[in-house]
Motif scaffolding. Structure first.
Motif, PDB file in Angstrom:
ATOM      1  N   HIS A 131       0.842  -1.201   0.000  1.00  0.00           N
ATOM      2  CA  HIS A 131       0.000   0.000   0.000  1.00  0.00           C
ATOM      3  C   HIS A 131       0.878   1.252   0.000  1.00  0.00           C
ATOM      4  O   HIS A 131       0.511   2.276  -0.592  1.00  0.00           O
ATOM      5  CB  HIS A 131      -0.930  -0.006   1.209  1.00  0.00           C
ATOM      6  N   GLY A 132       2.031   1.174   0.660  1.00  0.00           N
ATOM      7  CA  GLY A 132       2.969   2.291   0.612  1.00  0.00           C
ATOM      8  C   GLY A 132       3.491   2.538  -0.787  1.00  0.00           C
ATOM      9  O   GLY A 132       3.641   3.694  -1.217  1.00  0.00           O
ATOM     10  N   TYR A 133       3.758   1.479  -1.528  1.00  0.00           N
ATOM     11  CA  TYR A 133       4.186   1.641  -2.915  1.00  0.00           C
ATOM     12  C   TYR A 133       3.092   2.331  -3.739  1.00  0.00           C
ATOM     13  O   TYR A 133       3.386   3.167  -4.601  1.00  0.00           O
ATOM     14  CB  TYR A 133       4.499   0.288  -3.553  1.00  0.00           C
ATOM     15  N   GLN A 134       1.864   1.948  -3.489  1.00  0.00           N
ATOM     16  CA  GLN A 134       0.756   2.570  -4.219  1.00  0.00           C
ATOM     17  C   GLN A 134       0.711   4.072  -3.970  1.00  0.00           C
ATOM     18  O   GLN A 134       0.457   4.864  -4.884  1.00  0.00           O
ATOM     19  CB  GLN A 134      -0.570   1.913  -3.817  1.00  0.00           C
ATOM     20  N   GLU A 135       0.955   4.491  -2.724  1.00  0.00           N
ATOM     21  CA  GLU A 135       0.987   5.911  -2.414  1.00  0.00           C
ATOM     22  C   GLU A 135       2.167   6.586  -3.109  1.00  0.00           C
ATOM     23  O   GLU A 135       2.037   7.688  -3.658  1.00  0.00           O
ATOM     24  CB  GLU A 135       1.074   6.114  -0.898  1.00  0.00           C
ATOM     25  N   ASN A 136       3.328   5.919  -3.113  1.00  0.00           N
ATOM     26  CA  ASN A 136       4.494   6.471  -3.810  1.00  0.00           C
ATOM     27  C   ASN A 136       4.224   6.625  -5.300  1.00  0.00           C
ATOM     28  O   ASN A 136       4.630   7.619  -5.923  1.00  0.00           O
ATOM     29  CB  ASN A 136       5.704   5.554  -3.607  1.00  0.00           C
ATOM     30  N   ARG A 137       3.554   5.656  -5.853  1.00  0.00           N
ATOM     31  CA  ARG A 137       3.179   5.703  -7.274  1.00  0.00           C
ATOM     32  C   ARG A 137       2.306   6.917  -7.548  1.00  0.00           C
ATOM     33  O   ARG A 137       2.503   7.643  -8.530  1.00  0.00           O
ATOM     34  CB  ARG A 137       2.446   4.399  -7.621  1.00  0.00           C
ATOM     35  N   ARG A 138       1.349   7.172  -6.657  1.00  0.00           N
ATOM     36  CA  ARG A 138       0.463   8.333  -6.816  1.00  0.00           C
ATOM     37  C   ARG A 138       1.257   9.635  -6.734  1.00  0.00           C
ATOM     38  O   ARG A 138       1.046  10.565  -7.527  1.00  0.00           O
ATOM     39  CB  ARG A 138      -0.612   8.315  -5.732  1.00  0.00           C
ATOM     40  N   ILE A 139       2.205   9.707  -5.786  1.00  0.00           N
ATOM     41  CA  ILE A 139       3.015  10.919  -5.620  1.00  0.00           C
ATOM     42  C   ILE A 139       3.783  11.225  -6.900  1.00  0.00           C
ATOM     43  O   ILE A 139       3.828  12.383  -7.353  1.00  0.00           O
ATOM     44  CB  ILE A 139       3.983  10.750  -4.433  1.00  0.00           C
ATOM     45  N   LEU A 140       4.381  10.208  -7.505  1.00  0.00           N
ATOM     46  CA  LEU A 140       5.155  10.435  -8.727  1.00  0.00           C
ATOM     47  C   LEU A 140       4.256  10.759  -9.917  1.00  0.00           C
ATOM     48  O   LEU A 140       4.575  11.655 -10.710  1.00  0.00           O
ATOM     49  CB  LEU A 140       6.016   9.215  -9.044  1.00  0.00           C
ATOM     50  N   ILE A 141       3.164  10.026 -10.063  1.00  0.00           N
ATOM     51  CA  ILE A 141       2.265  10.272 -11.202  1.00  0.00           C
ATOM     52  C   ILE A 141       1.674  11.671 -11.131  1.00  0.00           C
ATOM     53  O   ILE A 141       1.479  12.335 -12.157  1.00  0.00           O
ATOM     54  CB  ILE A 141       1.173   9.190 -11.251  1.00  0.00           C
ATOM     55  N   ASP A 142       1.405  12.148  -9.919  1.00  0.00           N
ATOM     56  CA  ASP A 142       0.887  13.512  -9.747  1.00  0.00           C
ATOM     57  C   ASP A 142       2.004  14.551  -9.818  1.00  0.00           C
ATOM     58  O   ASP A 142       1.804  15.658 -10.351  1.00  0.00           O
ATOM     59  CB  ASP A 142       0.163  13.648  -8.401  1.00  0.00           C
ATOM     60  N   GLY A 143       3.179  14.223  -9.251  1.00  0.00           N
ATOM     61  CA  GLY A 143       4.210  15.225  -9.081  1.00  0.00           C
ATOM     62  C   GLY A 143       5.157  15.405 -10.241  1.00  0.00           C
ATOM     63  O   GLY A 143       5.570  16.540 -10.546  1.00  0.00           O
ATOM     64  N   LEU A 144       5.540  14.333 -10.912  1.00  0.00           N
ATOM     65  CA  LEU A 144       6.526  14.463 -11.984  1.00  0.00           C
ATOM     66  C   LEU A 144       6.037  15.347 -13.139  1.00  0.00           C
ATOM     67  O   LEU A 144       6.837  16.131 -13.682  1.00  0.00           O
ATOM     68  CB  LEU A 144       6.936  13.084 -12.505  1.00  0.00           C
ATOM     69  N   PRO A 145       4.749  15.278 -13.535  1.00  0.00           N
ATOM     70  CA  PRO A 145       4.309  16.200 -14.594  1.00  0.00           C
ATOM     71  C   PRO A 145       4.478  17.670 -14.212  1.00  0.00           C
ATOM     72  O   PRO A 145       4.811  18.499 -15.067  1.00  0.00           O
ATOM     73  CB  PRO A 145       2.827  15.832 -14.771  1.00  0.00           C
ATOM     74  N   LYS A 146       4.292  17.992 -12.943  1.00  0.00           N
ATOM     75  CA  LYS A 146       4.489  19.375 -12.492  1.00  0.00           C
ATOM     76  C   LYS A 146       5.962  19.760 -12.559  1.00  0.00           C
ATOM     77  O   LYS A 146       6.293  20.942 -12.678  1.00  0.00           O
ATOM     78  CB  LYS A 146       3.964  19.531 -11.066  1.00  0.00           C
ATOM     79  N   ALA A 147       6.850  18.741 -12.473  1.00  0.00           N
ATOM     80  CA  ALA A 147       8.278  19.002 -12.583  1.00  0.00           C
ATOM     81  C   ALA A 147       8.729  19.068 -14.035  1.00  0.00           C
ATOM     82  O   ALA A 147       9.876  19.447 -14.312  1.00  0.00           O
ATOM     83  CB  ALA A 147       9.054  17.910 -11.848  1.00  0.00           C
ATOM     84  N   GLY A 148       7.849  18.695 -14.960  1.00  0.00           N
ATOM     85  CA  GLY A 148       8.185  18.742 -16.376  1.00  0.00           C
ATOM     86  C   GLY A 148       8.302  17.386 -17.041  1.00  0.00           C
ATOM     87  O   GLY A 148       8.553  17.307 -18.244  1.00  0.00           O
TER      88      GLY A 148
END
Length: 395
Positions: free
Chosen positions: A301-318
């Motif tokens: 479940h922690g991996y799932q949260e990490n996955r969400r953080i990257l999918i949401d955050g990396l586009p904002k980083a470019g």
């Protein structure tokens, strides 16, 4: 003069074999570079290696302690401790509803030992074995070292970067294939194959006389839908799995195979000669790990949260383009807006942002210069900090 001649003769005498001339596994080189930065006092966020941040299940640790307290740790059967083989067979019944005989289960030194045993038992030098790109580099490198020819089949977004029966047979028509290896969930893409897709691929392979190997090391780490085992679809498929990923036991170096009945004895003979047996302590811990699935599911479940953080955050980083992340703990990310050299991109990101990731060229010698693989197996706080560092670095 005499000394120089002697050195030249020794150099020729000790010249490495051609089969040892395989490319490095770049992720290990990135790890080494990150370690040098840390040794100098830097703080690196590790997203380069598929290494769970959590340790082995408490049940596994307790079993290992008890075994050490009891005294001797001896050789085991070359095929593995019988009770562990029974427990793995039960795992297939419990998780997949699939009847697998314990006699077909072989305990291995991680999945890496499984690949060596599988390739040696199934293929002759010169045999052509299909693997997909992007894909796990040691597939190709081990095959090459054993004298086989890895045949690279490109995957595309149209098939969600999964191999299809049509693509496999097209490669087979160009020049006959002896085998094919696929992973689901896949490394580095995270792509998973549905039951229908995997069944169709296995059927196409077997109808053409192509031997089928299924790498299932990331089973248990599935988010889009439950993973399907090839063992449930064909008794002729060879399945490779490991305790490294879902069970967080990378350094214990213990895995397993489910093999066609005809290969059990040949693989046993190979294991007897290559390693005698898998370390007994690791096998004891692995058997107990099956009783720690509640603990491991919480980590998932922690991996799932990490996955969400990257999918949401990396586009904002470019970094807005990445391949499907159905399972495993990787995001294979398109960086072509910033570079045409993923190796240099990874090097600069490590040196300047202190974020370690693996260049896509490691996984795909054809198009990998446009991709970076991020592993999200660490903590959520580290994932958030990584996104912030990358965003600042790319400005």
């Amino acid at each position: 003069m005499h000394d120089a001649t002697l050195r030249n003769r020794l150099a020729q005498w000790l010249e490495p074999s051609r089969r040892s001339d395989v490319p490095p596994f770049m992720v290990m080189d990135v790890m080494a570079a990150a370690a040098r930065i840390e040794a100098a006092g830097g703080h690196v966020i590790h997203m380069e290696v598929g290494q769970p941040s959590a340790g082995a299940p408490r049940t596994a640790i307790a079993a290992a302690h008890a075994a050490l307290d009891a005294g001797r740790i001896d050789y085991t059967s070359a095929l593995g401790i019988p009770s562990l083989r029974d427990r793995i067979a039960r795992h297939y019944r419990d998780v997949y509803g699939c009847a697998v005989s314990a006699e077909r289960v072989v305990v291995t030194t991680g999945s890496s030992g499984g690949f060596i045993l599988a390739f040696l038992s199934m293929f002759e030098p010169g045999d052509r074995v299909a693997v997909t790109v992007p894909g796990y580099p040691p597939y190709r490198h081990i095959l090459t070292a054993l004298g086989c020819e890895p045949v690279l089949i490109e995957t595309t977004s149209e098939t969600r970067h999964a191999l299809t029966g049509e693509a496999l047979l097209a490669a087979h028509r160009k020049a006959p294939l002896k085998g094919v290896l696929v992973g689901s969930p896949a490394n580095p893409t995270g792509t998973m194959m549905s039951r229908e897709a995997l069944s169709g691929l296995i059927a196409a392979a077997q109808d053409a006389g192509i031997r089928f190997i299924s790498d299932e090391i990331y089973h248990g780490l599935d988010y889009a839908f439950p993973a399907v085992t090839a063992a449930a679809l064909s008794e002729h498929a060879l399945v490779i799995n490991s305790f490294s990923k879902y069970f967080c036991m990378t350094g214990w170096r213990v895995g397993w195979m489910v093999v066609p009945e005809i290969l059990v004895r040949p693989i046993e003979r190979l294991q007897q000669n290559l390693s005698i047996s898998v370390p007994a302590l690791s096998q004891i811990a692995a058997e107990a790990a099956f009783d720690g699935t509640a603990e491991m599911d919480a980590i998932k479940h922690g991996y799932q949260e990490n996955r969400r953080i990257l999918i949401d955050g990396l586009p904002k980083a470019g970094l807005s383009r990445f391949l499907p992340a159905d399972g495993a703990f990787y995001l294979y990310t398109d960086v072509s807006d910033f570079t045409s050299d993923s190796f240099d991109f990874a090097k600069q990101m490590l040196e300047q942002a202190h974020v370690a990731a693996t260049p896509g060229i490691d996984f795909d010698p054809i198009h990998g210069r446009s991709f970076i693989r991020f592993s999200y197996a660490r903590s959520a706080d580290e994932m958030r900090e990584a996104v912030d560092r990358i965003a600042h670095w790319l400005k």
